[in-house]
Motif scaffolding. Sequence first.
Motif, PDB file in Angstrom:
ATOM      1  N   PRO A 415       0.624  -1.416   0.134  1.00 36.65           N
ATOM      2  CA  PRO A 415      -0.479  -0.037   0.185  1.00 36.65           C
ATOM      3  C   PRO A 415       0.872   1.208  -0.209  1.00 36.65           C
ATOM      4  CG  PRO A 415      -1.002  -1.892   1.349  1.00 36.65           C
ATOM      5  CD  PRO A 415       0.161  -2.312   0.922  1.00 36.65           C
ATOM      6  N   VAL A 416       2.581   0.886   0.150  1.00 39.95           N
ATOM      7  CA  VAL A 416       3.521   2.653   0.327  1.00 39.95           C
ATOM      8  C   VAL A 416       2.983   3.485  -1.027  1.00 39.95           C
ATOM      9  CG1 VAL A 416       4.975   1.318  -0.523  1.00 39.95           C
ATOM     10  CG2 VAL A 416       4.668   3.134   1.180  1.00 39.95           C
ATOM     11  N   GLY A 417       2.725   3.024  -2.295  1.00 37.39           N
ATOM     12  CA  GLY A 417       2.606   3.453  -3.525  1.00 37.39           C
ATOM     13  C   GLY A 417       1.615   4.109  -3.734  1.00 37.39           C
ATOM     14  N   PHE A 418       0.061   3.236  -2.762  1.00 40.95           N
ATOM     15  CA  PHE A 418      -1.080   4.195  -3.483  1.00 40.95           C
ATOM     16  C   PHE A 418      -0.980   5.214  -2.166  1.00 40.95           C
ATOM     17  CE2 PHE A 418      -5.687   4.605  -2.511  1.00 40.95           C
ATOM     18  CZ  PHE A 418      -6.048   4.431  -3.464  1.00 40.95           C
ATOM     19  N   ILE A 419      -0.397   4.680  -0.944  1.00 43.03           N
ATOM     20  CA  ILE A 419      -0.714   6.027  -0.641  1.00 43.03           C
ATOM     21  C   ILE A 419       0.843   7.629  -0.606  1.00 43.03           C
ATOM     22  CG2 ILE A 419       0.596   6.790   1.527  1.00 43.03           C
ATOM     23  CD1 ILE A 419       0.109   4.045   2.273  1.00 43.03           C
ATOM     24  N   CYS A 420       1.266   7.179  -1.474  1.00 49.36           N
ATOM     25  CA  CYS A 420       1.791   7.572  -2.205  1.00 49.36           C
ATOM     26  C   CYS A 420       1.332   8.841  -2.838  1.00 49.36           C
ATOM     27  CB  CYS A 420       3.442   7.445  -2.051  1.00 49.36           C
ATOM     28  SG  CYS A 420       4.532   8.734  -3.501  1.00 49.36           S
ATOM     29  N   LEU A 421       1.249   8.187  -4.188  1.00 49.15           N
ATOM     30  CA  LEU A 421      -0.119   8.602  -4.699  1.00 49.15           C
ATOM     31  C   LEU A 421      -1.418   9.075  -4.293  1.00 49.15           C
ATOM     32  CD1 LEU A 421       0.155   6.646  -8.237  1.00 49.15           C
ATOM     33  CD2 LEU A 421       1.705   8.135  -7.389  1.00 49.15           C
ATOM     34  N   LEU A 422      -2.134   8.951  -2.908  1.00 45.27           N
ATOM     35  CA  LEU A 422      -2.704   9.897  -2.666  1.00 45.27           C
ATOM     36  C   LEU A 422      -2.060  11.328  -1.866  1.00 45.27           C
ATOM     37  CD1 LEU A 422      -4.700   7.611   0.051  1.00 45.27           C
ATOM     38  CD2 LEU A 422      -5.881   8.387  -2.248  1.00 45.27           C
ATOM     39  N   SER A 423      -0.640  11.543  -0.997  1.00 46.69           N
ATOM     40  CA  SER A 423      -0.144  12.458  -1.009  1.00 46.69           C
ATOM     41  C   SER A 423      -0.186  13.309  -1.982  1.00 46.69           C
ATOM     42  CB  SER A 423       0.996  12.157  -0.087  1.00 46.69           C
ATOM     43  OG  SER A 423       1.978  11.171  -0.768  1.00 46.69           O
ATOM     44  N   ILE A 424      -0.009  12.569  -3.214  1.00 45.55           N
ATOM     45  CA  ILE A 424       0.770  13.420  -4.247  1.00 45.55           C
ATOM     46  C   ILE A 424      -0.774  13.934  -4.898  1.00 45.55           C
ATOM     47  CG2 ILE A 424       1.384  13.216  -6.750  1.00 45.55           C
ATOM     48  CD1 ILE A 424       3.549  12.486  -4.995  1.00 45.55           C
ATOM     49  N   ILE A 425      -2.090  13.341  -5.153  1.00 43.38           N
ATOM     50  CA  ILE A 425      -2.584  14.811  -4.949  1.00 43.38           C
ATOM     51  C   ILE A 425      -2.927  15.458  -4.077  1.00 43.38           C
ATOM     52  CG2 ILE A 425      -5.054  13.776  -5.502  1.00 43.38           C
ATOM     53  CD1 ILE A 425      -4.955  11.142  -6.186  1.00 43.38           C
ATOM     54  N   SER A 426      -2.593  15.203  -2.941  1.00 40.06           N
ATOM     55  CA  SER A 426      -3.098  16.170  -2.096  1.00 40.06           C
ATOM     56  C   SER A 426      -2.068  16.874  -2.344  1.00 40.06           C
ATOM     57  CB  SER A 426      -2.988  15.173  -0.290  1.00 40.06           C
ATOM     58  OG  SER A 426      -3.015  16.988   0.151  1.00 40.06           O
TER      59      SER A 426
END
Length: 531
Positions: A415-426
């Motif tokens: 999930p770290v990749g998915f988390i990273c892109l969530l933060s990228i969107i933010s």
Amino acid sequence: MPGDKEKNVHETNITAVASFTRQDIGKNENVITTIISPFTSHEVKLTGDVDEALKFALDHSDAQVVLTPERDRKLLWKIDLHLMPILCLLYCFQFMDKLSNSYASVLGLRTDLSMQGDMYSWTGSAFYIGYLVFEFPASRLLQKFPVAKTLSIFIILWGIILMLHATPQYPGFIALRTILGMLESSVTPANLLITGSFYRKEEVFLRVALWFSSNGIGTMLGSGAIAHSLVQYEDSYSIAPWKLTFIITGALTVVIGFIFMFHVPDTPANAWFLNEEEKMLVVERIRANQQGFGNKHFKMHQFKEAMFDIKTWLIALFAFASNIPNGGITNFGSILLTEDLGYSVPEGLLMQIPAGAVEFVGCSLLAFAASYVAKKRLFWAMVGTVIAVVGECFLAFSNNHKLQLAGYILYSIAPVGFICLLSIISSNVAGHTKKVTTNAIYLVSYCVGNLIGPQTFLEREAPNYKTAKICIAAFGVFSIAILGAIWFVYWFDNRSRDRMSSDAAEDFALIDNHEFADLTDKENPLFRYEL
């Protein structure tokens, strides 16, 4: 002629010394100034339809506040103390809700509801069909209404729906799984909006990692404290253990919904735990984001920009590829451990505890490294994804059950990749409508991946499920390549922006509170992407 175009751009930008006033706010027809975006060559009008943070900034424009490093640290700690525990707890509980279906599958659910063939696979996919259908409406509701209050209503309703899972036969169970997915579609975009309004760009990844990786805590509590206990004492209950799984997790969710309603503020401007000076300091802290709290109006031009931005679709492609493995393992993890690797039901439930620990600790440590060691979040996301793919290959291609178990546990860091892109969107998507749209597209892709995942587990291949395991490894490798492409595109855009000298950027910087004009990342000449 080239010379005339240059002259017009300069003359347009001369007016950029204009400022917003309180009377302009909320009036879309009030054009404060006009610039030409150097990155799109389009005319950008700054009107009174701005971010909510600007209203607060103008109301307190006479106040003199100084944000020293010491005050900044104390304020950050205070925000963390009041927000992070409840956001982490919410994510812990919502993942327990998702996993309740997996636990129930080895506690008698499939037998009692007479499931055959791919009937169980559809209980997993039905959740994501509901999630997929309702993601855009949920995102729009979160934009239009107070975000924390709206989310709390969703939480309470999905807790009630989860408890009702203990009552129906198979058709009703599928219907409830679909409704549950619809209601849970609100949690990730809402958490992301709340996090983005309180924290600076560079602080977001670690905070998103903390609350998202609390899925791991949900795994440990759900498999160890709830499901394992129900198995150990199943003869003591008057109803089936699988039904108790849904009743207990649903009741806990209703409680967290009410706590969320009264504890979490919708924006920093109405945070009960901050005094007026601290609220002003929060506004000062987030100026560097070139974004604010949000805007409740839907803006078609921002929607179109999101739809035609290549970065939107690269991010969506990653969500799709990385969540085909997730959808399969989330719903079939307990079955793989008990029927493929040969563990008893109690042992299989306990084996999920180390997987949960790896997810929480591993994802949090990688995000910490991105915040304090080498400050490149996409690099650390790729490191975590590579580790997860190694685990996927162990699970898919090894015949050694211990190595397969190690692979299952290592996968938990994925999930770290998915988390990273969530933060990228933010951090990297500016303009509230564009952010909400990009977030919705990302989560729709997440749904499609999770919907397909369980369907790769073919009944005729039980208990080994070779096709599913190969799909898990293949899409894991693909997701690494997509992360690399996303990194390159953001790096290239930043490099191009740094090389481009424009009157627009210089004049735009002169506008008071320009950070809260609700411009997109492409419209704002001062915006830079976080890597």
